[in-house]
Design a protein around this motif. Sequence first.
Motif, PDB file in Angstrom:
ATOM      1  N   ILE A 289     -12.172  10.275  28.477  1.00 20.06           N
ATOM      2  CA  ILE A 289     -11.982   9.238  27.452  1.00 20.06           C
ATOM      3  C   ILE A 289     -11.071   9.760  26.335  1.00 20.06           C
ATOM      4  O   ILE A 289     -10.181   9.052  25.850  1.00 20.06           O
ATOM      5  CB  ILE A 289     -13.342   8.775  26.884  1.00 20.06           C
ATOM      6  N   PHE A 290     -11.284  11.003  25.918  1.00 14.80           N
ATOM      7  CA  PHE A 290     -10.453  11.600  24.875  1.00 14.80           C
ATOM      8  C   PHE A 290      -9.000  11.695  25.321  1.00 14.80           C
ATOM      9  O   PHE A 290      -8.078  11.345  24.572  1.00 14.80           O
ATOM     10  CB  PHE A 290     -10.993  12.981  24.506  1.00 14.80           C
ATOM     11  N   LEU A 291      -8.774  12.187  26.533  1.00 15.18           N
ATOM     12  CA  LEU A 291      -7.409  12.312  27.037  1.00 15.18           C
ATOM     13  C   LEU A 291      -6.732  10.947  27.182  1.00 15.18           C
ATOM     14  O   LEU A 291      -5.525  10.824  26.932  1.00 15.18           O
ATOM     15  CB  LEU A 291      -7.402  13.057  28.361  1.00 15.18           C
ATOM     16  N   ALA A 292      -7.492   9.927  27.568  1.00 16.11           N
ATOM     17  CA  ALA A 292      -6.926   8.578  27.661  1.00 16.11           C
ATOM     18  C   ALA A 292      -6.521   8.071  26.272  1.00 16.11           C
ATOM     19  O   ALA A 292      -5.461   7.448  26.116  1.00 16.11           O
ATOM     20  CB  ALA A 292      -7.925   7.629  28.304  1.00 16.11           C
ATOM     21  N   GLY A 293      -7.316   8.352  25.262  1.00 19.06           N
ATOM     22  CA  GLY A 293      -6.974   7.949  23.894  1.00 19.06           C
ATOM     23  C   GLY A 293      -5.744   8.663  23.371  1.00 19.06           C
ATOM     24  O   GLY A 293      -4.887   8.060  22.722  1.00 19.06           O
ATOM     25  N   VAL A 294      -5.636   9.951  23.647  1.00 15.45           N
ATOM     26  CA  VAL A 294      -4.454  10.711  23.223  1.00 15.45           C
ATOM     27  C   VAL A 294      -3.212  10.208  23.950  1.00 15.45           C
ATOM     28  O   VAL A 294      -2.151  10.048  23.338  1.00 15.45           O
ATOM     29  CB  VAL A 294      -4.673  12.220  23.465  1.00 15.45           C
ATOM     30  N   ALA A 295      -3.337   9.947  25.240  1.00 15.37           N
ATOM     31  CA  ALA A 295      -2.197   9.434  26.001  1.00 15.37           C
ATOM     32  C   ALA A 295      -1.760   8.071  25.461  1.00 15.37           C
ATOM     33  O   ALA A 295      -0.564   7.805  25.330  1.00 15.37           O
ATOM     34  CB  ALA A 295      -2.555   9.325  27.481  1.00 15.37           C
ATOM     35  N   TYR A 296      -2.708   7.215  25.108  1.00 19.53           N
ATOM     36  CA  TYR A 296      -2.375   5.903  24.547  1.00 19.53           C
ATOM     37  C   TYR A 296      -1.664   6.063  23.201  1.00 19.53           C
ATOM     38  O   TYR A 296      -0.682   5.377  22.921  1.00 19.53           O
ATOM     39  CB  TYR A 296      -3.648   5.072  24.370  1.00 19.53           C
ATOM     40  N   ALA A 297      -2.149   6.967  22.373  1.00 20.10           N
ATOM     41  CA  ALA A 297      -1.546   7.151  21.049  1.00 20.10           C
ATOM     42  C   ALA A 297      -0.148   7.744  21.136  1.00 20.10           C
ATOM     43  O   ALA A 297       0.703   7.451  20.294  1.00 20.10           O
ATOM     44  CB  ALA A 297      -2.446   8.042  20.196  1.00 20.10           C
ATOM     45  N   LEU A 298       0.106   8.571  22.132  1.00 19.63           N
ATOM     46  CA  LEU A 298       1.409   9.231  22.242  1.00 19.63           C
ATOM     47  C   LEU A 298       2.371   8.533  23.199  1.00 19.63           C
ATOM     48  O   LEU A 298       3.495   8.998  23.377  1.00 19.63           O
ATOM     49  CB  LEU A 298       1.206  10.683  22.692  1.00 19.63           C
ATOM     50  N   TRP A 299       1.958   7.437  23.792  1.00 20.22           N
ATOM     51  CA  TRP A 299       2.817   6.711  24.727  1.00 20.22           C
ATOM     52  C   TRP A 299       4.044   6.197  23.988  1.00 20.22           C
ATOM     53  O   TRP A 299       3.929   5.600  22.917  1.00 20.22           O
ATOM     54  CB  TRP A 299       2.032   5.560  25.328  1.00 20.22           C
ATOM     55  N   PRO A 300       5.244   6.408  24.498  1.00 19.04           N
ATOM     56  CA  PRO A 300       6.461   6.019  23.776  1.00 19.04           C
ATOM     57  C   PRO A 300       6.530   4.528  23.430  1.00 19.04           C
ATOM     58  O   PRO A 300       7.090   4.168  22.395  1.00 19.04           O
ATOM     59  CB  PRO A 300       7.581   6.396  24.748  1.00 19.04           C
ATOM     60  N   ARG A 301       5.982   3.678  24.247  1.00 19.40           N
ATOM     61  CA  ARG A 301       6.026   2.242  23.984  1.00 19.40           C
ATOM     62  C   ARG A 301       5.250   1.873  22.719  1.00 19.40           C
ATOM     63  O   ARG A 301       5.572   0.888  22.046  1.00 19.40           O
ATOM     64  CB  ARG A 301       5.453   1.493  25.179  1.00 19.40           C
ATOM     65  N   ASN A 302       4.248   2.652  22.348  1.00 16.32           N
ATOM     66  CA  ASN A 302       3.406   2.347  21.183  1.00 16.32           C
ATOM     67  C   ASN A 302       3.919   2.983  19.896  1.00 16.32           C
ATOM     68  O   ASN A 302       3.325   2.780  18.845  1.00 16.32           O
ATOM     69  CB  ASN A 302       1.978   2.831  21.443  1.00 16.32           C
ATOM     70  N   ARG A 303       4.996   3.740  19.962  1.00 19.28           N
ATOM     71  CA  ARG A 303       5.478   4.491  18.801  1.00 19.28           C
ATOM     72  C   ARG A 303       5.817   3.584  17.620  1.00 19.28           C
ATOM     73  O   ARG A 303       5.389   3.833  16.490  1.00 19.28           O
ATOM     74  CB  ARG A 303       6.690   5.318  19.190  1.00 19.28           C
ATOM     75  N   GLU A 304       6.560   2.524  17.847  1.00 16.46           N
ATOM     76  CA  GLU A 304       6.967   1.640  16.758  1.00 16.46           C
ATOM     77  C   GLU A 304       5.773   0.928  16.133  1.00 16.46           C
ATOM     78  O   GLU A 304       5.711   0.762  14.918  1.00 16.46           O
ATOM     79  CB  GLU A 304       7.998   0.625  17.250  1.00 16.46           C
ATOM     80  N   ALA A 305       4.835   0.505  16.942  1.00 12.66           N
ATOM     81  CA  ALA A 305       3.653  -0.180  16.409  1.00 12.66           C
ATOM     82  C   ALA A 305       2.849   0.754  15.519  1.00 12.66           C
ATOM     83  O   ALA A 305       2.407   0.360  14.428  1.00 12.66           O
ATOM     84  CB  ALA A 305       2.785  -0.710  17.542  1.00 12.66           C
ATOM     85  N   PHE A 306       2.639   1.988  15.948  1.00 14.32           N
ATOM     86  CA  PHE A 306       1.883   2.933  15.137  1.00 14.32           C
ATOM     87  C   PHE A 306       2.646   3.320  13.875  1.00 14.32           C
ATOM     88  O   PHE A 306       2.041   3.521  12.820  1.00 14.32           O
ATOM     89  CB  PHE A 306       1.524   4.182  15.945  1.00 14.32           C
ATOM     90  N   LYS A 307       3.968   3.411  13.968  1.00 12.50           N
ATOM     91  CA  LYS A 307       4.760   3.729  12.781  1.00 12.50           C
ATOM     92  C   LYS A 307       4.664   2.599  11.753  1.00 12.50           C
ATOM     93  O   LYS A 307       4.499   2.837  10.566  1.00 12.50           O
ATOM     94  CB  LYS A 307       6.221   3.959  13.170  1.00 12.50           C
ATOM     95  N   ARG A 308       4.742   1.353  12.236  1.00  9.21           N
ATOM     96  CA  ARG A 308       4.622   0.199  11.341  1.00  9.21           C
ATOM     97  C   ARG A 308       3.234   0.149  10.705  1.00  9.21           C
ATOM     98  O   ARG A 308       3.103  -0.087   9.499  1.00  9.21           O
ATOM     99  CB  ARG A 308       4.883  -1.088  12.123  1.00  9.21           C
ATOM    100  N   LEU A 309       2.207   0.392  11.497  1.00 16.84           N
ATOM    101  CA  LEU A 309       0.845   0.363  10.972  1.00 16.84           C
ATOM    102  C   LEU A 309       0.577   1.518  10.015  1.00 16.84           C
ATOM    103  O   LEU A 309      -0.209   1.375   9.074  1.00 16.84           O
ATOM    104  CB  LEU A 309      -0.158   0.389  12.120  1.00 16.84           C
ATOM    105  N   ALA A 310       1.224   2.658  10.216  1.00 21.01           N
ATOM    106  CA  ALA A 310       1.039   3.797   9.319  1.00 21.01           C
ATOM    107  C   ALA A 310       1.626   3.519   7.942  1.00 21.01           C
ATOM    108  O   ALA A 310       1.100   3.994   6.933  1.00 21.01           O
ATOM    109  CB  ALA A 310       1.682   5.043   9.913  1.00 21.01           C
ATOM    110  N   HIS A 311       2.696   2.732   7.887  1.00 16.94           N
ATOM    111  CA  HIS A 311       3.330   2.427   6.607  1.00 16.94           C
ATOM    112  C   HIS A 311       2.790   1.156   5.961  1.00 16.94           C
ATOM    113  O   HIS A 311       3.182   0.818   4.846  1.00 16.94           O
ATOM    114  CB  HIS A 311       4.843   2.313   6.786  1.00 16.94           C
ATOM    115  N   LEU A 312       1.918   0.462   6.609  1.00 16.05           N
ATOM    116  CA  LEU A 312       1.398  -0.797   6.094  1.00 16.05           C
ATOM    117  C   LEU A 312       0.732  -0.665   4.722  1.00 16.05           C
ATOM    118  O   LEU A 312       0.984  -1.491   3.841  1.00 16.05           O
ATOM    119  CB  LEU A 312       0.429  -1.417   7.108  1.00 16.05           C
TER     120      LEU A 312
END
Length: 60
Positions: A24-47
């Motif tokens: 479960i931990f490795l799946a969460g890390v893979a989801y967070a580091l997946w290139p397709r999710n980079r822009e969404a996480f960057k936008r949410l980090a600056h929100l």
Amino acid sequence: MSELSYETVARFAQQGGLIYFGAIFLAGVAYALWPRNREAFKRLAHLPLNDHEDRPDGQP
């Protein structure tokens, strides 16, 4: 017929839980580091830093 002792069942449960939560931990890390999710996480980090968006209570 073999008898299962408490220690055998406890060891199996501990090892199974370790493997399960590790996966479960490795799946969460893979989801967070997946290139397709980079822009969404960057936008949410600056929100929280964006002052130009309207607040829900109507205040500027």
